[in-house]
Design a protein around this motif. Structure first.
Motif, PDB file in Angstrom:
ATOM      1  N   PHE A 215      18.024  35.028  11.028  1.00  0.00           N
ATOM      2  CA  PHE A 215      18.083  34.752   9.595  1.00  0.00           C
ATOM      3  C   PHE A 215      18.130  36.062   8.805  1.00  0.00           C
ATOM      4  CE2 PHE A 215      16.527  33.713   5.429  1.00  0.00           C
ATOM      5  CZ  PHE A 215      17.016  32.438   5.180  1.00  0.00           C
ATOM      6  N   LYS A 216      17.322  37.029   9.207  1.00  0.00           N
ATOM      7  CA  LYS A 216      17.311  38.324   8.528  1.00  0.00           C
ATOM      8  C   LYS A 216      18.665  39.018   8.650  1.00  0.00           C
ATOM      9  CE  LYS A 216      12.372  39.061   9.364  1.00  0.00           C
ATOM     10  NZ  LYS A 216      11.353  39.897  10.052  1.00  0.00           N
ATOM     11  N   ASP A 217      19.285  38.913   9.827  1.00  0.00           N
ATOM     12  CA  ASP A 217      20.586  39.548  10.042  1.00  0.00           C
ATOM     13  C   ASP A 217      21.675  38.894   9.189  1.00  0.00           C
ATOM     14  OD1 ASP A 217      19.384  41.185  11.897  1.00  0.00           O
ATOM     15  OD2 ASP A 217      20.016  39.974  13.621  1.00  0.00           O
ATOM     16  N   ALA A 218      21.614  37.573   9.072  1.00  0.00           N
ATOM     17  CA  ALA A 218      22.655  36.840   8.359  1.00  0.00           C
ATOM     18  C   ALA A 218      22.472  36.881   6.842  1.00  0.00           C
ATOM     19  CB  ALA A 218      22.692  35.394   8.839  1.00  0.00           C
ATOM     20  N   PHE A 219      21.230  36.856   6.383  1.00  0.00           N
ATOM     21  CA  PHE A 219      20.950  36.766   4.941  1.00  0.00           C
ATOM     22  C   PHE A 219      19.971  37.870   4.530  1.00  0.00           C
ATOM     23  CE2 PHE A 219      21.466  32.361   6.559  1.00  0.00           C
ATOM     24  CZ  PHE A 219      22.688  32.070   5.973  1.00  0.00           C
ATOM     25  N   PRO A 220      20.414  39.119   4.542  1.00  0.00           N
ATOM     26  CA  PRO A 220      19.478  40.218   4.237  1.00  0.00           C
ATOM     27  C   PRO A 220      18.897  40.150   2.822  1.00  0.00           C
ATOM     28  CG  PRO A 220      21.757  41.006   4.369  1.00  0.00           C
ATOM     29  CD  PRO A 220      21.746  39.608   4.898  1.00  0.00           C
ATOM     30  N   LYS A 221      19.717  39.766   1.835  1.00  0.00           N
ATOM     31  CA  LYS A 221      19.214  39.699   0.450  1.00  0.00           C
ATOM     32  C   LYS A 221      18.186  38.584   0.301  1.00  0.00           C
ATOM     33  CE  LYS A 221      23.219  41.650  -1.932  1.00  0.00           C
ATOM     34  NZ  LYS A 221      24.282  41.417  -2.957  1.00  0.00           N
ATOM     35  N   ALA A 222      18.503  37.417   0.860  1.00  0.00           N
ATOM     36  CA  ALA A 222      17.563  36.298   0.782  1.00  0.00           C
ATOM     37  C   ALA A 222      16.277  36.625   1.535  1.00  0.00           C
ATOM     38  CB  ALA A 222      18.196  35.036   1.355  1.00  0.00           C
ATOM     39  N   SER A 223      16.400  37.254   2.706  1.00  0.00           N
ATOM     40  CA  SER A 223      15.216  37.615   3.489  1.00  0.00           C
ATOM     41  C   SER A 223      14.344  38.598   2.730  1.00  0.00           C
ATOM     42  CB  SER A 223      15.641  38.218   4.830  1.00  0.00           C
ATOM     43  OG  SER A 223      16.372  37.286   5.598  1.00  0.00           O
ATOM     44  N   SER A 224      14.986  39.538   2.030  1.00  0.00           N
ATOM     45  CA  SER A 224      14.242  40.507   1.238  1.00  0.00           C
ATOM     46  C   SER A 224      13.500  39.826   0.091  1.00  0.00           C
ATOM     47  CB  SER A 224      15.198  41.571   0.688  1.00  0.00           C
ATOM     48  OG  SER A 224      14.516  42.492  -0.134  1.00  0.00           O
ATOM     49  N   ALA A 225      14.170  38.857  -0.550  1.00  0.00           N
ATOM     50  CA  ALA A 225      13.537  38.133  -1.659  1.00  0.00           C
ATOM     51  C   ALA A 225      12.344  37.326  -1.163  1.00  0.00           C
ATOM     52  CB  ALA A 225      14.560  37.222  -2.330  1.00  0.00           C
ATOM     53  N   ILE A 226      12.493  36.694   0.004  1.00  0.00           N
ATOM     54  CA  ILE A 226      11.400  35.905   0.572  1.00  0.00           C
ATOM     55  C   ILE A 226      10.236  36.814   0.960  1.00  0.00           C
ATOM     56  CG2 ILE A 226      10.734  34.407   2.495  1.00  0.00           C
ATOM     57  CD1 ILE A 226      13.693  33.420   2.486  1.00  0.00           C
ATOM     58  N   ALA A 227      10.549  37.954   1.571  1.00  0.00           N
ATOM     59  CA  ALA A 227       9.506  38.892   1.977  1.00  0.00           C
ATOM     60  C   ALA A 227       8.758  39.453   0.773  1.00  0.00           C
ATOM     61  CB  ALA A 227      10.111  40.020   2.800  1.00  0.00           C
ATOM     62  N   SER A 228       9.501  39.735  -0.311  1.00  0.00           N
ATOM     63  CA  SER A 228       8.864  40.308  -1.497  1.00  0.00           C
ATOM     64  C   SER A 228       7.884  39.348  -2.147  1.00  0.00           C
ATOM     65  CB  SER A 228       9.936  40.726  -2.516  1.00  0.00           C
ATOM     66  OG  SER A 228      10.612  39.588  -3.031  1.00  0.00           O
ATOM     67  N   LEU A 277      30.255  37.348  13.449  1.00  0.00           N
ATOM     68  CA  LEU A 277      29.268  37.324  14.525  1.00  0.00           C
ATOM     69  C   LEU A 277      27.840  37.252  13.998  1.00  0.00           C
ATOM     70  CD1 LEU A 277      30.787  39.953  17.015  1.00  0.00           C
ATOM     71  CD2 LEU A 277      30.744  37.464  17.246  1.00  0.00           C
ATOM     72  N   SER A 278      27.573  37.855  12.824  1.00  0.00           N
ATOM     73  CA  SER A 278      26.201  37.883  12.313  1.00  0.00           C
ATOM     74  C   SER A 278      25.701  36.494  11.953  1.00  0.00           C
ATOM     75  CB  SER A 278      26.102  38.804  11.096  1.00  0.00           C
ATOM     76  OG  SER A 278      26.901  38.317  10.040  1.00  0.00           O
ATOM     77  N   TYR A 279      26.616  35.532  11.848  1.00  0.00           N
ATOM     78  CA  TYR A 279      26.216  34.192  11.444  1.00  0.00           C
ATOM     79  C   TYR A 279      26.168  33.202  12.606  1.00  0.00           C
ATOM     80  CZ  TYR A 279      26.630  35.742   6.655  1.00  0.00           C
ATOM     81  OH  TYR A 279      26.444  36.417   5.484  1.00  0.00           O
ATOM     82  N   VAL A 280      26.591  33.642  13.796  1.00  0.00           N
ATOM     83  CA  VAL A 280      26.617  32.728  14.933  1.00  0.00           C
ATOM     84  C   VAL A 280      25.219  32.224  15.272  1.00  0.00           C
ATOM     85  CG1 VAL A 280      27.116  32.527  17.388  1.00  0.00           C
ATOM     86  CG2 VAL A 280      28.728  33.712  15.887  1.00  0.00           C
ATOM     87  N   GLY A 281      24.244  33.127  15.316  1.00  0.00           N
ATOM     88  CA  GLY A 281      22.888  32.737  15.667  1.00  0.00           C
ATOM     89  C   GLY A 281      22.246  31.841  14.636  1.00  0.00           C
ATOM     90  N   VAL A 282      22.440  32.164  13.344  1.00  0.00           N
ATOM     91  CA  VAL A 282      21.788  31.382  12.303  1.00  0.00           C
ATOM     92  C   VAL A 282      22.429  30.004  12.149  1.00  0.00           C
ATOM     93  CG1 VAL A 282      23.175  32.133  10.311  1.00  0.00           C
ATOM     94  CG2 VAL A 282      20.750  31.605  10.011  1.00  0.00           C
ATOM     95  N   LEU A 283      23.708  29.874  12.473  1.00  0.00           N
ATOM     96  CA  LEU A 283      24.361  28.570  12.376  1.00  0.00           C
ATOM     97  C   LEU A 283      23.695  27.547  13.285  1.00  0.00           C
ATOM     98  CD1 LEU A 283      28.161  29.412  12.089  1.00  0.00           C
ATOM     99  CD2 LEU A 283      26.777  28.178  10.426  1.00  0.00           C
TER     100      LEU A 283
END
Length: 390
Positions: A215-228, A277-283
């Motif tokens: 999830f972090k690899d696919a959505f770095p901005k969203a992951s950052s917002a969630i972490a913050s 490729l960055s979205y294969v795992g999160v899909l």
């Protein structure tokens, strides 16, 4: 009680009335959706009861009701078996015949899931969106339907039952065999789908949202917002493809969700999915939900991805702030937090439909439609308050 305090009490009652009415409606729906709705369960009666109830509600709302039966394949142990499913379709026809919008939710239940969370509340929200939309576009409503809206409850989402089941889910059969012919086999006649799947888990507790590395690899901005925010599960996730039509639909939904954000504790977290490729795992985390057949649609050998939003609380990746021990009754399940989170989604979906598929009726003289919605309870409240002030 003095006049000032009486005025405040009446005002509080006035603004509490819509919330109470909404909670009552949601609980009434959930009463018919609290059993395990799965063909592999000990009894299939809860699924059949849900089916009867959804049809009845669609008819009561004045929708054109259709049923689509289909067969799919389950493999509960070693042998495959064919089971029959039934998608339930309610059509609100438009007057112009422009692009069709779909709002959908699965009404069956994975074997080990909470039937109210997955996806009873999504179906209840679907029914409430349909109710509000039909009220606003009815004979005395302030909006006129231009383009058709289709409400659909999908059956047999076998992809959510486990990897061993080879059959296609109800949403796949709906799209390929029902919707595609309905829109004359052209994506130009399709405005998009909004899928409601697991929309009840909300938490302001730190660490309640689990974010995996994919999830972090696919959505770095969203992951950052969630972490913050301390990894709090205090948001509704909106997954969409990153093409122009999908982005336009997502932007419209976002605009309607954040209208009153200063007065609301819930937020929306967009997640745009690109090819790569960055979205294969999160899909793999969410390709079992009913938006996926729209994204992966192949009416022939050519891929024709259709715009679809997945609205979700991220399901197993979030802990709920409100614990409801099994068996969980609808009354116990529908806490203030859950009711508020669901209602926020209902309002945003309804307003998105009104924005895209209708036009506001012009203000007219006496006897004509009003251009602004004025609920009867609000008129009554204003009358009472005016009397108090005088």
């Amino acid at each position: 009680m003095d006049c000032g305090n009486l005025w405040r009490v009446v005002l509080l009652v006035c603004f509490a009335a819509p919330s109470l009415a909404q909670k009552t409606q949601l609980q009434a729906h959930l009463e018919h959706l609290d059993g395990v709705r799965n063909p592999m369960a000990a009894t299939d009666e809860p699924r059949l009861e849900a089916r009867r109830y959804i049809k009845e509600k669609f008819r009561e709302l004045g929708l054109q009701v259709h049923s689509q039966t289909f067969n799919t394949i389950l493999k509960p142990q070693y042998d495959e078996q064919t089971v029959s499913g039934e998608n339930l379709v309610g059509i609100a026809p438009g007057t112009v015949g422009g692009p069709v919008m779909v709002v959908g939710a699965d009404y069956d239940t994975p074997p080990q899931s909470s039937p109210l969370e997955d996806n009873g509340a999504g179906v209840a929200a679907l029914l409430e969106v349909a109710r509000h939309f039909m009220h606003e576009t009815g004979a005395n409503g302030p909006f006129q339907r231009l383009n058709t809206v289709i409400f659909v409850a999908f059956d047999l989402n076998v992809k959510a039952y486990g990897n061993s089941h080879p059959g296609k889910p109800g949403s796949y059969h709906f799209l390929h065999q029902w919707l595609w012919p309905y829109i004359n086999q052209t994506s130009n006649n399709f405005a998009g789908a909004i899928i409601l799947d697991s929309i009840t888990k909300f938490s302001t507790e730190f660490g309640s949202q689990y974010v995996v590395q994919e999830f972090k690899d696919a959505f770095p901005k969203a992951s950052s917002a969630i972490a913050s925010s301390g990894n709090k599960g205090d948001f509704l996730a909106m997954f969409t493809r990153e093409d122009s039509r999908s982005i336009n639909l997502a932007n419209m939904f976002t605009a309607n969700y954040v209208k009153d954000r200063k007065a609301n504790m819930f937020r929306l977290q967009p997640m745009s999915v690109r090819d790569g490729l960055s979205y294969v795992g999160v899909l793999k985390m969410f390709n079992h939900q009913s938006h996926h057949p729209f994204w992966s649609f192949r009416p022939s050998e050519e891929l024709v991805p259709l715009p679809a939003l997945l609205l979700t609380d991220t399901d197993v990746y979030r802990m709920s702030q409100d614990v409801c021990d099994r068996p969980c009754t609808p009354a116990a399940f529908l806490t203030r937090g859950r009711e508020g989170f669901i209602t926020k989604t209902i309002d945003a979906v309804t307003n998105t439909l009104l924005s895209l598929q209708t036009e506001r009726v012009p203000v007219t003289g006496a006897g004509g439609k009003l251009g602004v919605t004025t609920p009867l309870f609000l008129i009554a409240c204003v009358t009472v308050i005016s009397g108090i002030i005088r």
